[in-house]
Design a protein around this motif. Structure first.
Motif, PDB file in Angstrom:
ATOM      1  N   CYS A 167      -4.483  -0.456   0.660  1.00  0.00           N
ATOM      2  CA  CYS A 167      -4.920  -1.532   1.547  1.00  0.00           C
ATOM      3  C   CYS A 167      -6.329  -1.203   2.060  1.00  0.00           C
ATOM      4  O   CYS A 167      -6.789  -0.068   1.949  1.00  0.00           O
ATOM      5  CB  CYS A 167      -3.941  -1.686   2.708  1.00  0.00           C
ATOM      6  SG  CYS A 167      -4.089  -0.387   3.937  1.00  0.00           S
ATOM      7  N   CYS A 171       0.715   3.186   3.527  1.00  0.00           N
ATOM      8  CA  CYS A 171       1.143   2.669   4.840  1.00  0.00           C
ATOM      9  C   CYS A 171       2.084   1.469   4.744  1.00  0.00           C
ATOM     10  O   CYS A 171       2.531   0.959   5.768  1.00  0.00           O
ATOM     11  CB  CYS A 171      -0.077   2.288   5.665  1.00  0.00           C
ATOM     12  SG  CYS A 171      -0.867   0.789   5.056  1.00  0.00           S
ATOM     13  N   ARG A 208       1.508  -1.584   4.106  1.00  0.00           N
ATOM     14  CA  ARG A 208       0.969  -2.933   4.346  1.00  0.00           C
ATOM     15  C   ARG A 208       0.866  -3.623   2.988  1.00  0.00           C
ATOM     16  O   ARG A 208       0.655  -2.957   1.975  1.00  0.00           O
ATOM     17  CB  ARG A 208      -0.448  -2.854   4.926  1.00  0.00           C
ATOM     18  CG  ARG A 208      -0.522  -2.497   6.393  1.00  0.00           C
ATOM     19  CD  ARG A 208      -2.000  -2.494   6.799  1.00  0.00           C
ATOM     20  NE  ARG A 208      -2.184  -2.194   8.207  1.00  0.00           N
ATOM     21  CZ  ARG A 208      -2.355  -0.961   8.685  1.00  0.00           C
ATOM     22  NH1 ARG A 208      -2.346   0.085   7.864  1.00  0.00           N
ATOM     23  NH2 ARG A 208      -2.535  -0.766   9.975  1.00  0.00           N
ATOM     24  N   CYS A 235      -6.472   1.794   4.612  1.00  0.00           N
ATOM     25  CA  CYS A 235      -6.344   3.134   4.033  1.00  0.00           C
ATOM     26  C   CYS A 235      -7.548   3.485   3.160  1.00  0.00           C
ATOM     27  O   CYS A 235      -7.988   4.630   3.131  1.00  0.00           O
ATOM     28  CB  CYS A 235      -5.052   3.257   3.240  1.00  0.00           C
ATOM     29  SG  CYS A 235      -3.595   3.252   4.288  1.00  0.00           S
ATOM     30  N   CYS A 257       0.860  -1.172   0.000  1.00  0.00           N
ATOM     31  CA  CYS A 257       0.000   0.000   0.000  1.00  0.00           C
ATOM     32  C   CYS A 257       0.905   1.233   0.000  1.00  0.00           C
ATOM     33  O   CYS A 257       1.778   1.358   0.859  1.00  0.00           O
ATOM     34  CB  CYS A 257      -0.888  -0.024   1.238  1.00  0.00           C
ATOM     35  SG  CYS A 257      -1.803   1.494   1.479  1.00  0.00           S
TER      36      CYS A 257
END
Ligand SMILES: [Zn+2]
Length: 229
Positions: free
Chosen positions: A32, A23, A25, A35, A20
């Motif tokens: 993600c 962030c 992830r 978000c 992502c």
């Protein structure tokens, strides 16, 4: 499915999964889930709040917080998928909120100067307009407008300086010159701030006898009550 196929698929997924951009992830989508949910919270309850006056503006969300961050990453961090995702959301909002959701319209993105677009690799407004049209089934006219003059950054300029900066920045695209389109246009952009860019684009089109209904933007900057006078 034989287990080796399954294993091979999971093996491939390891490579297809990316991170992502907001962030880090891992996700296989533009953002993600976490978000994407944060971003969904930026949606306006009433996207038609500014749909009035000389240039009506339909806006999906308020510019700030995670929407501001996502737009910055979309533009400056090579994340065109965010533009496509936001375009779908703008389209869905248009279908469920706009008084013109059944009106036949031509959709035109606010163009970037070709040189600037070459540097970035894409025009985010065009990507937003593209997925907006896939969602709403409206007709896309990618080259309805073109940017003919490079303008200096608007940041830090006063309103009149901005307007001067943008005067004659646009020209009507080849496909709209003869004949003039007989159905109204809807412009699409990522952010609506002071409206100077939109105003300049609308003036160029209206001077050529083209009807412009308004602008659909992903984000609208709302003046801070405490700092504006
Ligand atoms: Zn994320």
């Amino acid at each position: 499915m034989p287990s080796w196929t399954h294993n091979f698929k999971s093996f491939l997924n390891l490579f297809l999964q990316s991170h992502c951009p907001l962030c880090q992830r891992s996700t296989s989508d533009a953002l993600c889930q976490y978000c994407a949910r944060q971003l969904q919270n930026c949606a306006q309850k009433n996207p038609c709040g500014s749909w009035q006056g000389e240039i009506p503006v339909f806006a999906w969300g308020v510019y700030g917080g995670s929407l501001k961050r996502a737009i910055a990453v979309m533009k400056y961090d090579n994340q065109p998928d965010i533009a496509r995702m936001l375009g779908v959301w703008l389209g869905e909002a248009w279908l469920s909120n706009s008084p013109h959701c059944h009106t036949q319209l031509l959709v035109v993105p606010i163009p970037m100067h070709p040189q600037k677009q070459k540097q970035r690799g894409y025009n985010q407004a065009a990507l937003i307009a593209e997925s907006f049209c896939q969602t709403t089934k409206l007709k896309l006219k990618l080259n309805g407008l073109k940017r003919v003059r490079e303008t200096q950054a608007q940041f830090g300029l006063s309103m009149s300086e901005r307007e001067k900066n943008l005067a004659e920045a646009f020209a009507v695209g080849q496909e709209f010159r003869s004949p003039c389109p007989d159905i109204p246009l809807l412009l699409v952009d990522d952010i609506y701030t002071t409206g100077a860019t939109t105003k300049s684009a609308v003036q160029t089109l209206r001077q050529s006898g083209i009807t412009v209904l308004g602008l659909a933007a992903v984000a609208i900057a709302v003046k801070d009550q405490h700092t504006s006078s």
